[in-house]
Design a protein around this motif. Structure first.
Motif, mmCIF file in Angstrom:
data_model
loop_
_atom_site.group_PDB
_atom_site.id
_atom_site.type_symbol
_atom_site.label_atom_id
_atom_site.label_comp_id
_atom_site.label_asym_id
_atom_site.label_seq_id
_atom_site.Cartn_x
_atom_site.Cartn_y
_atom_site.Cartn_z
ATOM 1 N N THR A 26 -124.883 -82.742 5.580
ATOM 2 C CA THR A 26 -125.665 -83.666 4.692
ATOM 3 C C THR A 26 -124.704 -83.901 3.672
ATOM 4 O O THR A 26 -124.733 -85.417 3.207
ATOM 5 N N GLY A 27 -124.107 -83.400 2.972
ATOM 6 C CA GLY A 27 -123.047 -83.705 2.057
ATOM 7 C C GLY A 27 -122.151 -84.525 2.494
ATOM 8 O O GLY A 27 -121.736 -85.678 1.677
ATOM 9 N N LEU A 28 -121.655 -84.269 3.392
ATOM 10 C CA LEU A 28 -120.396 -85.236 4.082
ATOM 11 C C LEU A 28 -121.114 -86.670 4.536
ATOM 12 O O LEU A 28 -120.664 -87.666 4.375
ATOM 13 N N TRP B 31 -127.902 -84.530 -5.228
ATOM 14 C CA TRP B 31 -128.980 -83.563 -5.144
ATOM 15 C C TRP B 31 -130.193 -84.031 -4.769
ATOM 16 O O TRP B 31 -131.103 -83.484 -4.091
ATOM 17 N N ASN B 32 -130.594 -85.287 -5.259
ATOM 18 C CA ASN B 32 -131.865 -85.767 -4.877
ATOM 19 C C ASN B 32 -131.918 -86.215 -3.292
ATOM 20 O O ASN B 32 -132.718 -86.168 -2.632
ATOM 21 N N TYR B 33 -130.593 -86.736 -2.930
ATOM 22 C CA TYR B 33 -130.356 -86.874 -1.562
ATOM 23 C C TYR B 33 -130.590 -85.585 -0.683
ATOM 24 O O TYR B 33 -131.204 -85.941 0.256
ATOM 25 N N LEU B 34 -129.848 -84.625 -1.309
ATOM 26 C CA LEU B 34 -129.970 -83.551 -0.355
ATOM 27 C C LEU B 34 -131.386 -82.914 -0.534
ATOM 28 O O LEU B 34 -131.748 -82.321 0.932
ATOM 29 N N CYS B 109 -130.634 -76.041 -8.317
ATOM 30 C CA CYS B 109 -131.803 -75.306 -7.649
ATOM 31 C C CYS B 109 -132.810 -75.998 -8.553
ATOM 32 O O CYS B 109 -134.241 -75.910 -8.155
ATOM 33 N N ASP B 110 -132.702 -76.293 -9.848
ATOM 34 C CA ASP B 110 -134.004 -76.901 -10.529
ATOM 35 C C ASP B 110 -134.303 -78.387 -9.912
ATOM 36 O O ASP B 110 -135.564 -78.702 -9.406
ATOM 37 N N THR B 111 -133.270 -79.134 -9.566
ATOM 38 C CA THR B 111 -133.599 -80.598 -8.903
ATOM 39 C C THR B 111 -134.185 -80.437 -7.545
ATOM 40 O O THR B 111 -135.051 -81.187 -7.424
ATOM 41 N N LEU B 112 -133.441 -79.716 -6.700
ATOM 42 C CA LEU B 112 -133.991 -79.795 -5.325
ATOM 43 C C LEU B 112 -135.203 -79.207 -4.856
ATOM 44 O O LEU B 112 -135.790 -79.893 -4.305
ATOM 45 N N TYR B 113 -135.849 -78.086 -5.571
ATOM 46 C CA TYR B 113 -136.922 -77.799 -5.086
ATOM 47 C C TYR B 113 -138.058 -78.444 -5.787
ATOM 48 O O TYR B 113 -139.192 -78.598 -5.615
#
Lengths: 155, 149
Positions: A26-28, B31-34, B109-113
């Motif tokens: 996903t990062g790539l 991080w938002n994208y992930l 960990c703050d942003t993702l969850y």
């Protein structure tokens, strides 16, 4: 209703979270979409030159056998089937199925188009500064099946 | 191949790389994208099972990551907590001599969850006061339904 509790120590489990391959993929994909394919290769190179610097030094000092041992260990750990043909000056790595790609396929994660750069560019960057180089011979994106030749530079 | 056991330094290096491209905002954008593209499983578990979905999600990930943790679930109260006694990821980064961890590593960990859980009706609290010792704590609490006047 009772409160459920679970406590685990690090020693209770083996460290092998294959979903991390999906996060890297996903990062790539993100990197390529925002900054282009060269950014993916630049990132992999940046990572290889920092994190794998001790491996590069060991290969430079002790030869290709260090890389062979590492590849055997890494693929065995993840259940990947490989064949290695080895001499001191040349090594052929044949990966029947990439365990990272196959895990992502099974788990339903998208495999980034440039995921193979985590091998091709990675090996090039690791070998930079050593007497050796690598050549990407073939690759099947669906399974990650690939062949890589490692050899002593002529000049 | 970058083995999954070496993903964490690769992840940290990606944050460094992105910050060099576009500052801290570029890292937060990633991080938002992930969160949107990789945490569908957490989203789906919580939609299907409510607060128990948190237990199911972290039960899977933390055991595979060989974490040192305590989880608590009180479904009736709508409360889930995770106390990380020793985070395997931050612990690994702290133990590396030749690599420096991304300076704001633990904030992912703050942003993702948070980004998954808050829109589903949960409060998300994350205590990072001991991350220099690879310790943290997160609490997920079901928000009470809004009262009508």
């Amino acid at each position: 209703m009772a409160v459920e509790t679970m406590t685990r120590r690090a020693s209770d489990n083996a460290y092998l979270h294959r979903d991390f391959h999906g996060a890297l993929s996903t990062g790539l994909a993100y990197l390529e979409s925002r900054h282009g394919p060269e950014a993916v290769r630049a990132y992999v190179t940046h990572f290889a030159r920092t994190y794998y610097a001790p491996l590069t030094h060991a290969i430079r000092d002790k030869g290709l056998g260090v890389l062979r041992d590492r590849l055997e260990t890494v693929y065995a750990q993840e259940g990947g089937r490989i064949r290695i043909s080895f001499t001191e000056d040349e090594m052929l790595l044949e990966v029947e199925e990439c365990p990272a790609v196959m895990h992502m396929r099974r788990a339903g994660y998208a495999v980034a188009p440039l995921f193979f750069e985590t091998s091709r560019t990675l090996y090039e960057a690791i070998l930079d500064g050593t007497p050796y180089a690598s050549e990407w011979l073939r690759h099947e994106p669906e399974t990650g099946r690939c062949a890589v030749r490692f050899f002593r530079r002529t000049s | 191949m970058i083995p999954c056991t070496e993903f964490i330094p690769a992840y940290s290096a990606l944050f460094d790389f992105l910050e060099s491209k576009g500052g801290p905002g570029a890292v937060h954008d990633f991080w938002n994208y992930l969160s949107d593209n990789f945490l569908q499983n957490l989203h789906d578990l919580v939609v299907a099972h409510g607060i128990r979905g948190c237990w199911m999600y972290w039960n899977h990930t933390l055991n595979e990551e060989a974490a040192d943790f305590t989880m608590e679930l009180d479904e009736e109260a709508g409360l889930f907590s995770l106390t990380m006694h020793r985070c395997p990821s931050k612990g690994m980064l702290l133990a590396l001599d030749h690599v420096t961890a991304y300076h704001d590593y633990c904030s992912h960990c703050d942003t993702l969850y948070r980004r998954v859980l808050e829109p589903l009706g949960y409060e998300y609290t994350y205590d990072m006061s001991q991350i220099d010792q690879a310790r943290c704590r997160l609490v997920v609490r079901r928000r009470p339904p809004a009262r009508t006047p």
